[in-house]
Write an enzyme that holds these catalytic residues in place. Structure first.
Site, PDB file in Angstrom:
ATOM      1  N   HIS A   1       0.837  -1.196   0.000  1.00 50.10           N
ATOM      2  CA  HIS A   1       0.000   0.000   0.000  1.00 50.10           C
ATOM      3  C   HIS A   1       0.873   1.247   0.000  1.00 50.10           C
ATOM      4  CE1 HIS A   1       0.602  -1.395   4.149  1.00 50.10           C
ATOM      5  NE2 HIS A   1       0.717  -0.115   4.461  1.00 50.10           N
TER       6      HIS A   1
ATOM      7  N   HIS B   1       0.904   5.147   1.022  1.00 45.73           N
ATOM      8  CA  HIS B   1       0.216   6.157   1.833  1.00 45.73           C
ATOM      9  C   HIS B   1       0.296   7.515   1.145  1.00 45.73           C
ATOM     10  CE1 HIS B   1       0.284   3.950   5.842  1.00 45.73           C
ATOM     11  NE2 HIS B   1       1.231   3.286   5.206  1.00 45.73           N
TER      12      HIS B   1
HETATM   13  P1  5GP Z   1       1.710   0.260   7.314  1.00 50.75           P
HETATM   14  O1  5GP Z   1       2.260   0.544   8.684  1.00 50.75           O
HETATM   15  O2  5GP Z   1       1.585  -1.220   7.055  1.00 50.75           O
HETATM   16  O3  5GP Z   1       2.461   0.993   6.228  1.00 50.75           O
HETATM   17  O4  5GP Z   1       0.277   0.906   7.311  1.00 50.75           O
HETATM   18  C1  5GP Z   1      -0.915   0.199   7.480  1.00 50.75           C
HETATM   19  C2  5GP Z   1      -2.005   1.242   7.527  1.00 50.75           C
HETATM   20  O5  5GP Z   1      -3.236   0.595   7.381  1.00 50.75           O
HETATM   21  C3  5GP Z   1      -2.048   2.022   8.846  1.00 50.75           C
HETATM   22  O6  5GP Z   1      -1.914   3.404   8.569  1.00 50.75           O
HETATM   23  C4  5GP Z   1      -3.402   1.654   9.428  1.00 50.75           C
HETATM   24  O7  5GP Z   1      -4.034   2.745  10.076  1.00 50.75           O
HETATM   25  C5  5GP Z   1      -4.187   1.202   8.203  1.00 50.75           C
HETATM   26  N1  5GP Z   1      -5.185   0.194   8.472  1.00 50.75           N
HETATM   27  C6  5GP Z   1      -5.005  -0.972   9.156  1.00 50.75           C
HETATM   28  N2  5GP Z   1      -6.143  -1.699   9.175  1.00 50.75           N
HETATM   29  C7  5GP Z   1      -7.064  -0.979   8.486  1.00 50.75           C
HETATM   30  C8  5GP Z   1      -8.440  -1.205   8.159  1.00 50.75           C
HETATM   31  O8  5GP Z   1      -9.042  -2.220   8.490  1.00 50.75           O
HETATM   32  N3  5GP Z   1      -9.060  -0.242   7.435  1.00 50.75           N
HETATM   33  C9  5GP Z   1      -8.416   0.892   7.029  1.00 50.75           C
HETATM   34  N4  5GP Z   1      -9.125   1.775   6.313  1.00 50.75           N
HETATM   35  N5  5GP Z   1      -7.121   1.142   7.307  1.00 50.75           N
HETATM   36  C10 5GP Z   1      -6.458   0.220   8.038  1.00 50.75           C
END
Ligand code: 5GP
Ligand code: ZN
Length: 138
Positions: A99, A101
């Site tokens: 993903h 951001h």
């Molecule tokens: P990472 O740390 O893996 O780069 O970011 C994961 C992101 O996914 C985090 O910013 C977290 O808030 C978001 N996230 C995790 N679970 C969910 C979910 O069920 N729904 C949504 N909309 N965002 C999520």
């Protein structure tokens, strides 16, 4: 992929607030935003990290995220935005579906990347660059 939260969001099995969708990517609101308007752009197909994402899909992800950043500046009055991609747990990746951001930023939003600045000994950067270039397969 079974058990993947973001695959479930793509399939509509878990609710999300969608911002944009096409045949390759989905953009939806992050559930715990750094700033309001923080969006995640994901490939619809499951990829754990960045390197297996086909070039057209990766390009679409970047393009959509950048356009959303401009939308956040114009519509939500932000000054700029960060595009952030964590690849691997050591890089801070928590959800193992790739993903990108888009984090809208204000000049005084109180959020700071903890960015350090190391240096290189003489010739060290060139040696590392050569190793990286030798491994690069495009
Ligand atoms: P990472 O740390 O893996 O780069 O970011 C994961 C992101 O996914 C985090 O910013 C977290 O808030 C978001 N996230 C995790 N679970 C969910 C979910 O069920 N729904 C949504 N909309 N965002 C999520
Ligand atoms: Zn997935």
């Amino acid at each position: 992929m079974e058990g993947c939260i973001f695959c479930k969001i793509v399939a509509g099995e878990i609710p999300s607030t969608k911002v944009y969708e096409d045949e390759l990517v989905l953009a939806f609101m992050d559930i715990a935003p750094i700033n309001h308007g923080h969006v995640l752009v994901i490939p619809k197909e499951h990829h754990t990290g960045s390197s297996s994402i086909p070039e057209d899909v990766a390009g679409r992800m970047f393009h959509v995220a950048a356009r959303l950043g401009v939308a956040a500046k114009r519509e939500l009055d932000y000054d700029g935005f960060n595009l952030h991609f964590a690849d691997g747990a050591s890089a801070g990746q928590v959800v193992m579906h790739a993903h990108l951001h888009m984090v809208p930023r204000g000049v005084e939003d109180g959020f700071h990347w903890n960015w350090r600045q190391l240096g290189y000994a003489d010739g060290e950067a060139a040696g590392i660059a050569a190793k990286l270039a030798a491994r690069l397969k495009l």
